[in-house]
Design a protein around this motif. Structure first.
Motif, PDB file in Angstrom:
ATOM      1  N   LYS A   1      53.793  69.205  -7.977  1.00  0.00           N
ATOM      2  CA  LYS A   1      54.816  68.617  -7.107  1.00  0.00           C
ATOM      3  C   LYS A   1      54.196  68.150  -5.797  1.00  0.00           C
ATOM      4  CE  LYS A   1      59.273  69.599  -4.918  1.00  0.00           C
ATOM      5  NZ  LYS A   1      60.344  70.614  -4.700  1.00  0.00           N
ATOM      6  N   GLN A   2      53.301  68.952  -5.238  1.00  0.00           N
ATOM      7  CA  GLN A   2      52.621  68.580  -3.999  1.00  0.00           C
ATOM      8  C   GLN A   2      51.797  67.315  -4.199  1.00  0.00           C
ATOM      9  OE1 GLN A   2      50.257  71.810  -2.489  1.00  0.00           O
ATOM     10  NE2 GLN A   2      49.335  70.593  -0.844  1.00  0.00           N
TER      11      GLN A   2
ATOM     12  N   GLY B   1      45.465  74.686  -2.545  1.00  0.00           N
ATOM     13  CA  GLY B   1      46.633  73.938  -2.089  1.00  0.00           C
ATOM     14  C   GLY B   1      46.351  73.103  -0.862  1.00  0.00           C
TER      15      GLY B   1
ATOM     16  N   THR C   1      54.145  64.229  -4.600  1.00  0.00           N
ATOM     17  CA  THR C   1      54.729  63.868  -3.309  1.00  0.00           C
ATOM     18  C   THR C   1      53.718  63.145  -2.441  1.00  0.00           C
ATOM     19  OG1 THR C   1      56.246  65.762  -3.390  1.00  0.00           O
ATOM     20  CG2 THR C   1      55.831  64.783  -1.227  1.00  0.00           C
ATOM     21  N   TYR C   2      52.490  63.626  -2.439  1.00  0.00           N
ATOM     22  CA  TYR C   2      51.443  63.012  -1.615  1.00  0.00           C
ATOM     23  C   TYR C   2      51.208  61.560  -2.060  1.00  0.00           C
ATOM     24  CZ  TYR C   2      47.174  62.440   1.063  1.00  0.00           C
ATOM     25  OH  TYR C   2      46.240  61.981   1.953  1.00  0.00           O
TER      26      TYR C   2
ATOM     27  N   ARG D   1      51.657  72.876  -7.311  1.00  0.00           N
ATOM     28  CA  ARG D   1      50.569  71.947  -6.984  1.00  0.00           C
ATOM     29  C   ARG D   1      50.866  70.547  -7.523  1.00  0.00           C
ATOM     30  NH1 ARG D   1      49.668  75.669  -4.113  1.00  0.00           N
ATOM     31  NH2 ARG D   1      47.828  77.018  -4.146  1.00  0.00           N
TER      32      ARG D   1
ATOM     33  N   ASP E   1      45.404  69.919   1.186  1.00  0.00           N
ATOM     34  CA  ASP E   1      45.465  68.475   0.986  1.00  0.00           C
ATOM     35  C   ASP E   1      44.095  67.814   1.089  1.00  0.00           C
ATOM     36  OD1 ASP E   1      48.130  68.368   0.454  1.00  0.00           O
ATOM     37  OD2 ASP E   1      48.757  67.639   2.421  1.00  0.00           O
TER      38      ASP E   1
END
Length: 273
Positions: A224-225, A71, A228-229, A222, A73
Protein backbone atom coordinates in the motif's frame (compact mmCIF):
# COMPACT_ATOMS: atom_id res chain seq x y z
CA UNK A 1 3.13 -13.56 -27.85
CA UNK A 2 5.63 -10.79 -28.48
CA UNK A 3 5.04 -7.82 -26.12
CA UNK A 4 4.24 -4.53 -27.93
CA UNK A 5 7.30 -2.77 -26.48
CA UNK A 6 9.75 -5.33 -27.95
CA UNK A 7 11.81 -3.84 -30.82
CA UNK A 8 11.02 -5.31 -34.22
CA UNK A 9 13.27 -8.22 -35.09
CA UNK A 10 15.67 -7.54 -37.97
CA UNK A 11 14.76 -9.18 -41.24
CA UNK A 12 16.89 -12.04 -42.45
CA UNK A 13 19.10 -11.02 -45.39
CA UNK A 14 18.22 -12.39 -48.83
CA UNK A 15 20.37 -15.51 -49.39
CA UNK A 16 22.84 -15.35 -52.30
CA UNK A 17 22.08 -17.22 -55.50
CA UNK A 18 23.24 -20.84 -55.30
CA UNK A 19 26.08 -21.93 -57.62
CA UNK A 20 25.19 -24.27 -60.51
CA UNK A 21 24.96 -27.92 -59.47
CA UNK A 22 28.18 -29.90 -59.89
CA UNK A 23 28.54 -32.38 -62.73
CA UNK A 24 28.19 -36.07 -61.99
CA UNK A 25 31.67 -36.57 -63.47
CA UNK A 26 34.24 -35.63 -60.83
CA UNK A 27 36.87 -35.05 -63.53
CA UNK A 28 34.71 -32.80 -65.66
CA UNK A 29 35.99 -29.20 -66.01
CA UNK A 30 33.95 -26.36 -64.57
CA UNK A 31 31.11 -25.12 -66.71
CA UNK A 32 31.93 -22.31 -69.10
CA UNK A 33 31.96 -18.92 -67.43
CA UNK A 34 32.28 -20.39 -63.95
CA UNK A 35 35.10 -21.27 -61.62
CA UNK A 36 35.47 -24.09 -59.18
CA UNK A 37 33.26 -23.44 -56.16
CA UNK A 38 35.13 -22.72 -52.93
CA UNK A 39 34.83 -25.24 -50.13
CA UNK A 40 31.71 -24.82 -48.08
CA UNK A 41 32.19 -23.03 -44.74
CA UNK A 42 30.77 -24.71 -41.65
CA UNK A 43 27.30 -23.45 -40.80
CA UNK A 44 27.24 -20.51 -38.40
CA UNK A 45 25.76 -21.06 -34.98
CA UNK A 46 22.94 -18.57 -34.53
CA UNK A 47 22.47 -17.15 -31.05
CA UNK A 48 19.02 -15.72 -30.42
CA UNK A 49 19.14 -12.07 -29.26
CA UNK A 50 18.50 -11.42 -25.59
CA UNK A 51 15.45 -9.25 -25.02
CA UNK A 52 16.74 -8.04 -21.66
CA UNK A 53 20.02 -8.27 -19.76
CA UNK A 54 20.34 -11.02 -17.22
CA UNK A 55 19.53 -10.07 -13.63
CA UNK A 56 18.28 -6.69 -14.80
CA UNK A 57 16.07 -6.36 -11.73
CA UNK A 58 18.79 -7.40 -9.28
CA UNK A 59 19.27 -3.89 -7.90
CA UNK A 60 15.52 -3.37 -7.64
CA UNK A 61 15.07 -6.56 -5.64
CA UNK A 62 17.86 -5.66 -3.23
CA UNK A 63 16.35 -2.24 -2.57
CA UNK A 64 12.83 -3.63 -2.25
CA UNK A 65 14.07 -6.25 0.19
CA UNK A 66 15.47 -3.44 2.34
CA UNK A 67 12.22 -1.52 1.95
CA UNK A 68 10.17 -4.57 2.98
CA UNK A 69 12.15 -4.75 6.21
CA UNK A 70 12.52 -1.04 6.97
CA UNK A 71 9.54 0.70 5.38
CA UNK A 72 11.95 3.55 4.58
CA UNK A 73 10.94 5.57 1.50
CA UNK A 74 14.62 6.01 0.67
CA UNK A 75 14.89 2.27 -0.03
CA UNK A 76 11.76 2.45 -2.17
CA UNK A 77 13.20 5.36 -4.15
CA UNK A 78 16.41 3.42 -4.75
CA UNK A 79 14.32 0.52 -6.03
CA UNK A 80 12.40 2.78 -8.41
CA UNK A 81 15.67 4.27 -9.64
CA UNK A 82 17.09 0.81 -10.39
CA UNK A 83 13.81 -0.17 -12.04
CA UNK A 84 14.10 2.60 -14.61
CA UNK A 85 17.90 2.69 -15.03
CA UNK A 86 18.93 -0.96 -15.05
CA UNK A 87 15.57 -2.69 -15.36
CA UNK A 88 14.53 -0.97 -18.60
CA UNK A 89 17.63 0.96 -19.62
CA UNK A 90 16.52 4.51 -18.86
CA UNK A 91 13.48 6.74 -18.81
CA UNK A 92 13.00 6.80 -22.60
CA UNK A 93 12.85 3.01 -22.87
CA UNK A 94 10.61 2.78 -19.81
CA UNK A 95 8.24 5.32 -21.35
CA UNK A 96 8.06 3.19 -24.50
CA UNK A 97 7.41 0.13 -22.35
CA UNK A 98 4.36 1.91 -20.94
CA UNK A 99 3.10 3.04 -24.32
CA UNK A 100 0.05 0.82 -23.92
CA UNK A 101 -0.92 2.76 -20.80
CA UNK A 102 -1.06 6.01 -22.77
CA UNK A 103 -3.05 4.39 -25.60
CA UNK A 104 -5.56 2.88 -23.19
CA UNK A 105 -5.88 6.23 -21.40
CA UNK A 106 -6.81 7.79 -24.74
CA UNK A 107 -9.40 5.10 -25.41
CA UNK A 108 -10.81 5.49 -21.90
CA UNK A 109 -11.09 9.25 -22.30
CA UNK A 110 -12.91 8.84 -25.61
CA UNK A 111 -15.33 6.32 -24.10
CA UNK A 112 -16.16 8.56 -21.15
CA UNK A 113 -16.41 11.76 -23.21
CA UNK A 114 -18.45 10.32 -26.09
CA UNK A 115 -20.84 8.57 -23.70
CA UNK A 116 -21.44 11.74 -21.70
CA UNK A 117 -22.12 13.69 -24.88
CA UNK A 118 -24.29 11.04 -26.57
CA UNK A 119 -21.96 10.74 -29.54
CA UNK A 120 -22.92 8.30 -32.26
CA UNK A 121 -19.54 6.57 -32.06
CA UNK A 122 -19.67 6.07 -28.29
CA UNK A 123 -18.45 2.53 -27.52
CA UNK A 124 -20.78 2.30 -24.50
CA UNK A 125 -24.56 2.14 -24.89
CA UNK A 126 -25.74 4.58 -22.21
CA UNK A 127 -29.40 3.86 -22.89
CA UNK A 128 -28.99 0.15 -22.23
CA UNK A 129 -27.10 0.87 -19.01
CA UNK A 130 -29.54 3.43 -17.63
CA UNK A 131 -30.56 2.50 -14.08
CA UNK A 132 -27.85 -0.15 -13.73
CA UNK A 133 -25.44 -0.25 -10.79
CA UNK A 134 -22.11 1.58 -10.84
CA UNK A 135 -20.35 -1.79 -10.89
CA UNK A 136 -22.28 -2.89 -14.00
CA UNK A 137 -21.51 0.40 -15.75
CA UNK A 138 -17.84 0.20 -14.81
CA UNK A 139 -17.65 -3.35 -16.16
CA UNK A 140 -19.23 -2.26 -19.46
CA UNK A 141 -16.75 0.60 -19.81
CA UNK A 142 -13.81 -1.72 -19.08
CA UNK A 143 -15.01 -4.24 -21.68
CA UNK A 144 -15.37 -1.48 -24.28
CA UNK A 145 -11.99 0.11 -23.56
CA UNK A 146 -9.74 -2.87 -22.77
CA UNK A 147 -11.15 -6.27 -23.71
CA UNK A 148 -9.48 -9.41 -22.41
CA UNK A 149 -6.66 -10.62 -24.68
CA UNK A 150 -4.84 -13.05 -22.41
CA UNK A 151 -1.89 -10.78 -21.59
CA UNK A 152 -0.73 -9.51 -18.22
CA UNK A 153 -0.76 -5.98 -19.58
CA UNK A 154 -4.47 -6.23 -20.37
CA UNK A 155 -5.29 -7.63 -16.94
CA UNK A 156 -3.26 -4.89 -15.23
CA UNK A 157 -4.95 -2.16 -17.27
CA UNK A 158 -8.44 -3.55 -16.69
CA UNK A 159 -7.81 -3.66 -12.94
CA UNK A 160 -6.35 -0.13 -13.05
CA UNK A 161 -9.47 1.23 -14.81
CA UNK A 162 -11.69 -0.42 -12.21
CA UNK A 163 -9.62 0.97 -9.32
CA UNK A 164 -9.60 4.45 -10.89
CA UNK A 165 -13.39 4.52 -11.15
CA UNK A 166 -13.71 3.21 -7.59
CA UNK A 167 -11.44 6.03 -6.40
CA UNK A 168 -13.54 8.49 -8.42
CA UNK A 169 -16.71 7.42 -6.63
CA UNK A 170 -14.95 7.70 -3.30
CA UNK A 171 -13.79 11.22 -4.16
CA UNK A 172 -17.02 12.28 -5.92
CA UNK A 173 -19.86 10.16 -4.46
CA UNK A 174 -22.47 11.73 -6.74
CA UNK A 175 -20.55 11.13 -9.97
CA UNK A 176 -22.49 9.50 -12.81
CA UNK A 177 -20.13 7.19 -14.76
CA UNK A 178 -22.27 7.70 -17.86
CA UNK A 179 -22.12 11.48 -17.62
CA UNK A 180 -18.85 12.58 -16.04
CA UNK A 181 -17.83 16.23 -15.86
CA UNK A 182 -14.47 17.33 -17.25
CA UNK A 183 -12.96 17.39 -13.76
CA UNK A 184 -14.24 13.89 -12.98
CA UNK A 185 -13.04 12.53 -16.31
CA UNK A 186 -9.56 14.01 -15.82
CA UNK A 187 -9.46 12.43 -12.36
CA UNK A 188 -10.18 8.99 -13.83
CA UNK A 189 -7.54 9.34 -16.57
CA UNK A 190 -4.83 10.52 -14.19
CA UNK A 191 -5.66 7.94 -11.55
CA UNK A 192 -5.79 5.11 -14.11
CA UNK A 193 -2.35 6.06 -15.45
CA UNK A 194 -0.82 6.19 -11.98
CA UNK A 195 -2.39 2.94 -10.78
CA UNK A 196 -1.31 1.13 -13.94
CA UNK A 197 2.33 2.14 -13.35
CA UNK A 198 2.08 0.87 -9.77
CA UNK A 199 0.50 -2.40 -10.89
CA UNK A 200 3.15 -3.03 -13.57
CA UNK A 201 5.90 -2.34 -11.03
CA UNK A 202 4.23 -4.79 -8.69
CA UNK A 203 3.94 -7.43 -11.42
CA UNK A 204 7.63 -7.08 -12.30
CA UNK A 205 9.19 -7.04 -8.84
CA UNK A 206 6.49 -7.01 -6.17
CA UNK A 207 6.89 -10.71 -5.39
CA UNK A 208 10.32 -10.02 -3.89
CA UNK A 209 8.84 -7.41 -1.55
CA UNK A 210 6.23 -9.91 -0.35
CA UNK A 211 8.86 -12.57 0.25
CA UNK A 212 11.12 -10.31 2.30
CA UNK A 213 8.45 -8.76 4.54
CA UNK A 214 8.40 -10.09 8.10
CA UNK A 215 4.68 -10.94 8.07
CA UNK A 216 1.75 -10.91 5.66
CA UNK A 217 0.37 -7.85 7.45
CA UNK A 218 3.66 -6.00 6.98
CA UNK A 219 3.78 -7.07 3.33
CA UNK A 220 0.31 -5.62 2.65
CA UNK A 221 1.26 -2.40 4.41
CA UNK A 222 4.42 -2.08 2.30
CA UNK A 223 2.48 -2.71 -0.92
CA UNK A 224 0.00 0.00 0.00
CA UNK A 225 2.85 2.38 0.84
CA UNK A 226 4.52 1.59 -2.50
CA UNK A 227 1.32 2.11 -4.51
CA UNK A 228 0.58 5.39 -2.75
CA UNK A 229 4.09 6.68 -3.41
CA UNK A 230 3.93 5.86 -7.14
CA UNK A 231 0.40 7.28 -7.54
CA UNK A 232 1.46 10.53 -5.90
CA UNK A 233 4.57 10.75 -8.08
CA UNK A 234 2.54 10.36 -11.29
CA UNK A 235 -0.05 12.87 -10.02
CA UNK A 236 2.76 15.39 -9.42
CA UNK A 237 3.86 15.00 -13.05
CA UNK A 238 0.34 15.70 -14.29
CA UNK A 239 0.20 18.83 -12.09
CA UNK A 240 3.52 19.97 -13.55
CA UNK A 241 2.14 19.65 -17.08
CA UNK A 242 -1.01 21.55 -16.13
CA UNK A 243 1.11 24.37 -14.70
CA UNK A 244 2.62 24.65 -18.19
CA UNK A 245 -0.76 24.69 -19.91
CA UNK A 246 -0.75 21.01 -20.94
CA UNK A 247 -4.31 19.88 -20.30
CA UNK A 248 -6.10 16.57 -20.96
CA UNK A 249 -8.10 17.93 -23.89
CA UNK A 250 -9.88 15.64 -26.34
CA UNK A 251 -7.56 14.22 -28.98
CA UNK A 252 -4.42 14.86 -26.92
CA UNK A 253 -4.97 12.58 -23.94
CA UNK A 254 -2.61 9.80 -25.02
CA UNK A 255 0.18 12.31 -25.72
CA UNK A 256 -0.29 14.12 -22.40
CA UNK A 257 -0.31 10.83 -20.49
CA UNK A 258 2.85 9.73 -22.27
CA UNK A 259 4.57 13.01 -21.35
CA UNK A 260 3.44 12.70 -17.72
CA UNK A 261 4.83 9.17 -17.53
CA UNK A 262 8.10 10.26 -19.12
CA UNK A 263 8.45 13.01 -16.52
CA UNK A 264 7.71 10.50 -13.75
CA UNK A 265 10.33 8.03 -15.02
CA UNK A 266 12.90 10.80 -15.37
CA UNK A 267 12.31 11.62 -11.70
CA UNK A 268 12.69 7.94 -10.76
CA UNK A 269 15.82 7.63 -12.88
CA UNK A 270 17.40 10.50 -10.97
CA UNK A 271 17.02 8.80 -7.59
CA UNK A 272 20.45 8.08 -6.16
CA UNK A 273 21.61 4.53 -5.60
Amino acid sequence: MVPPWTPAAPQDPVPPLAPPPPSDDPDAPPAEGTSSPPPLAPPAVLTPPRLAPEKRFGGVRTSLGNFARSGDDRDLRRGLGHYVRSGYGGSNVTTSRFGGTAQTAGALSHALYSTANGAADAPVDATALAGRSAEDIATAIIEAVRPVDGTQDAEAERAAIHDAMSDLLAQYPDADLLNLSNIERDFVIERFSAIDVARRFELDVGKHLLEKAATATVAMARLKQMRTYIVEAVAASFRKLKDHGRMLTAGRVARIVQDALRDTFEVFEGYEE
